[in-house]
Scaffold this motif. Structure first.
Motif, PDB file in Angstrom:
ATOM      1  N   GLY A 167       0.817  -1.213   0.000  1.00 45.33           N
ATOM      2  CA  GLY A 167       0.000   0.000   0.000  1.00 45.33           C
ATOM      3  C   GLY A 167       0.845   1.255   0.000  1.00 45.33           C
ATOM      4  O   GLY A 167       0.509   2.250  -0.649  1.00 45.33           O
ATOM      5  N   LEU A 168       1.972   1.217   0.697  1.00 42.42           N
ATOM      6  CA  LEU A 168       2.859   2.382   0.729  1.00 42.42           C
ATOM      7  C   LEU A 168       3.512   2.620  -0.634  1.00 42.42           C
ATOM      8  O   LEU A 168       3.745   3.766  -1.031  1.00 42.42           O
ATOM      9  N   LEU A 169       3.797   1.534  -1.355  1.00 44.99           N
ATOM     10  CA  LEU A 169       4.375   1.682  -2.686  1.00 44.99           C
ATOM     11  C   LEU A 169       3.368   2.286  -3.663  1.00 44.99           C
ATOM     12  O   LEU A 169       3.714   3.129  -4.493  1.00 44.99           O
ATOM     13  N   ILE A 170       2.113   1.848  -3.552  1.00 45.15           N
ATOM     14  CA  ILE A 170       1.065   2.409  -4.404  1.00 45.15           C
ATOM     15  C   ILE A 170       0.845   3.878  -4.057  1.00 45.15           C
ATOM     16  O   ILE A 170       0.677   4.726  -4.933  1.00 45.15           O
ATOM     17  N   ASP A 171       0.831   4.166  -2.755  1.00 39.52           N
ATOM     18  CA  ASP A 171       0.797   5.535  -2.227  1.00 39.52           C
ATOM     19  C   ASP A 171      -0.355   6.369  -2.791  1.00 39.52           C
ATOM     20  O   ASP A 171      -0.176   7.508  -3.217  1.00 39.52           O
ATOM     21  N   ASN A 172      -1.557   5.799  -2.808  1.00 35.58           N
ATOM     22  CA  ASN A 172      -2.752   6.587  -3.102  1.00 35.58           C
ATOM     23  C   ASN A 172      -3.902   6.043  -2.262  1.00 35.58           C
ATOM     24  O   ASN A 172      -3.752   5.021  -1.577  1.00 35.58           O
ATOM     25  N   ARG A 173      -5.023   6.725  -2.296  1.00 38.51           N
ATOM     26  CA  ARG A 173      -6.133   6.353  -1.417  1.00 38.51           C
ATOM     27  C   ARG A 173      -6.628   4.935  -1.685  1.00 38.51           C
ATOM     28  O   ARG A 173      -6.952   4.194  -0.749  1.00 38.51           O
ATOM     29  N   ALA A 174      -6.672   4.547  -2.940  1.00 38.88           N
ATOM     30  CA  ALA A 174      -7.146   3.209  -3.275  1.00 38.88           C
ATOM     31  C   ALA A 174      -6.226   2.135  -2.686  1.00 38.88           C
ATOM     32  O   ALA A 174      -6.694   1.116  -2.155  1.00 38.88           O
ATOM     33  N   GLY A 175      -4.911   2.363  -2.776  1.00 40.22           N
ATOM     34  CA  GLY A 175      -3.969   1.399  -2.217  1.00 40.22           C
ATOM     35  C   GLY A 175      -4.091   1.285  -0.709  1.00 40.22           C
ATOM     36  O   GLY A 175      -4.090   0.186  -0.143  1.00 40.22           O
ATOM     37  N   TYR A 176      -4.198   2.438  -0.055  1.00 42.00           N
ATOM     38  CA  TYR A 176      -4.381   2.415   1.398  1.00 42.00           C
ATOM     39  C   TYR A 176      -5.696   1.741   1.773  1.00 42.00           C
ATOM     40  O   TYR A 176      -5.766   0.952   2.727  1.00 42.00           O
ATOM     41  N   ALA A 177      -6.768   2.038   1.030  1.00 40.33           N
ATOM     42  CA  ALA A 177      -8.082   1.479   1.330  1.00 40.33           C
ATOM     43  C   ALA A 177      -8.063  -0.045   1.230  1.00 40.33           C
ATOM     44  O   ALA A 177      -8.679  -0.743   2.046  1.00 40.33           O
ATOM     45  N   ALA A 178      -7.350  -0.571   0.246  1.00 41.79           N
ATOM     46  CA  ALA A 178      -7.280  -2.022   0.087  1.00 41.79           C
ATOM     47  C   ALA A 178      -6.651  -2.677   1.316  1.00 41.79           C
ATOM     48  O   ALA A 178      -7.131  -3.715   1.806  1.00 41.79           O
ATOM     49  N   ILE A 179      -5.582  -2.076   1.823  1.00 39.81           N
ATOM     50  CA  ILE A 179      -4.927  -2.627   3.010  1.00 39.81           C
ATOM     51  C   ILE A 179      -5.819  -2.491   4.235  1.00 39.81           C
ATOM     52  O   ILE A 179      -5.923  -3.415   5.065  1.00 39.81           O
ATOM     53  N   LEU A 180      -6.492  -1.360   4.380  1.00 36.70           N
ATOM     54  CA  LEU A 180      -7.389  -1.159   5.517  1.00 36.70           C
ATOM     55  C   LEU A 180      -8.548  -2.148   5.485  1.00 36.70           C
ATOM     56  O   LEU A 180      -8.960  -2.680   6.533  1.00 36.70           O
TER      57      LEU A 180
END
Length: 425
Positions: A167-180
């Protein structure tokens, strides 16, 4: 296939509690992976995607922690009434629901709402999990089982952190949301597994449990909890104290911090079960806590020496300090688990374990301030902290004898009726 089956059977035999122990191990691992992933992305998500300041983030976490401290004992009392398994299931469902809402936070008030609702149950999961271990394993296997789960949890945190790194590599809201949402899903699975967990205690027994806060009058147990809480400051030394000391007071490159933390993780996973030996008795608990206090004191003394040495020698001393810190962590954990089981009043394990873990929670709030003062004051601060650790460790045998005497003087609980007796008019 037969070779694989033999390995599975061997692993099953190594986990106390049989099938229930394995399910608890799987449950713990899934929980740790989800939590590790969440911790990796939660701060970047709130500050970058939501756009809150560090001060607003700190405000939310502080209020959430205060709520968690206030609800820990009531939830423990409830667990003594309906059983820790049911409580853990509902805690997991609650956390799943609000972690599903977490990625949709848009502003400060939504953030405060979500973290405060999560805070209602934040400090209850650890004592419920420990209480469940006591219900799915025999008394002589409890500490060993918790030690195995602790090792699995450390591995799970590492795996989760690696997933969070995606998620940190993607570094956008969608990437963070997937991990959350992955973390939310872990709590849904946890709830399902916990609901199917077989326990040694018959369900009818939980109906005879009563609401009680007598633990608040159990001064020896509260003292034991206090000493254990002081010794759990190894967590803050690892995450804050040693990094700050290396960066601000030595010539050692900051790049050394990560390998030192890795040494701690590897040793904790490899040696936690061994360190838990003999902590199913109060003399064993006392020895473990004494070793913990002296090991942590030695860590502080070694840290004092590091700034005065050339870089190569300083790195060696810091490595020894980390090994001493890890020893303190292993012995404190094992002694704390064993003592909390042995000193908890029968039928009040939920509230006793909640108070025990509440001491750890209070330390987690107060210790960063104390450790920051220690680092700022330098040698004097480290020497005082070493003396505090040594005092707690050396006082442990006397305190454990006092607490054991109080526990032995309690009235014995009435025997549980058999199912046939329970239906008699």
């Amino acid at each position: 296939m037969s070779d694989l089956w033999q390995r599975v059977r061997g692993w099953r035999g190594s986990v106390p509690g049989g099938t229930a122990g394995i399910r608890l191990a799987v449950l713990t691992s899934i929980d740790a992976v989800g939590t590790g992933a969440f911790l990796a992305v939660s701060v970047p998500f709130i500050t970058r995607s939501v756009g809150l300041s560090e001060g607003q983030l700190g405000l939310g976490l502080t209020v959430s922690a205060a709520i968690a401290l206030a609800t820990a004992i009531p939830i423990g009392v409830l667990a003594d009434r309906i059983g820790p398994k049911k409580v853990l299931v509902w805690l997991s469902v609650w956390r799943c629901a609000w972690f599903v809402a977490y990625p949709f936070v848009q502003n400060l008030w939504q953030f405060l709402t979500v973290v405060c609702l999560l805070g209602l149950v934040d400090k209850a999961s650890a004592p419920m999990s420990q209480a469940l271990v006591g219900q799915v394993t025999k008394a002589e296997d409890r500490v060993r089982a918790v030690a195995i789960l602790r090792s699995l949890r450390n591995v799970g945190f590492t795996v989760g952190a690696l997933l969070g790194g995606i998620g940190l590599l993607i570094d956008n809201r969608a990437g963070y949301a997937a991990i959350l949402l992955l973390n939310a899903a872990s709590f849904a699975v946890l709830a399902m597994l916990a609901a199917r967990l077989p326990i040694l205690s018959a369900p009818a027994k939980s109906l005879r449990r009563r609401f009680s806060v007598s633990v608040l009058r159990d001064v020896p147990f509260l003292s034991f909890t206090g000493i254990n809480a002081v010794l759990t400051m190894h967590m803050t030394l690892l995450s804050i104290g040693i990094p700050l000391w290396i960066v601000g007071h030595t010539d050692v490159p900051s790049a050394v911090i990560a390998p030192l933390v890795a040494v701690n993780t590897v040793l904790a996973v490899a040696l936690q079960v061994r360190a838990s030996r003999d902590t199913d008795t109060m003399p064993g608990v006392a020895r473990a806590l004494t070793r913990a206090g002296l090991s942590l004191a030695l860590c502080c003394v070694l840290l004092v020496a590091a700034p005065k040495l050339p870089v190569v020698l300083a790195v060696g001393v810091l490595l020894l300090a980390m090994i001493a810190l890890t020893g303190g962590e292993l012995f404190q954990s094992a002694g704390g688990w064993g003592g909390s089981y042995l000193l908890a009043a029968p039928k009040e394990e939920g509230v006793y374990l909640s108070v025990f873990w509440l001491g750890v929670a209070v330390q987690q709030i107060a210790a960063p301030i104390l450790v920051s003062v220690v680092v700022t004051t330098g040698t004097t601060g480290w020497v005082v902290l070493a003396a505090l650790f040594a005092f707690c460790g050396l006082a442990a045998p006397l305190l454990c004898r006092w607490a054991q005497k109080r526990a032995d003087s309690r009235p014995q609980p009435e025997p549980e009726p058999t199912p046939a007796e329970a239906v008699q008019p």
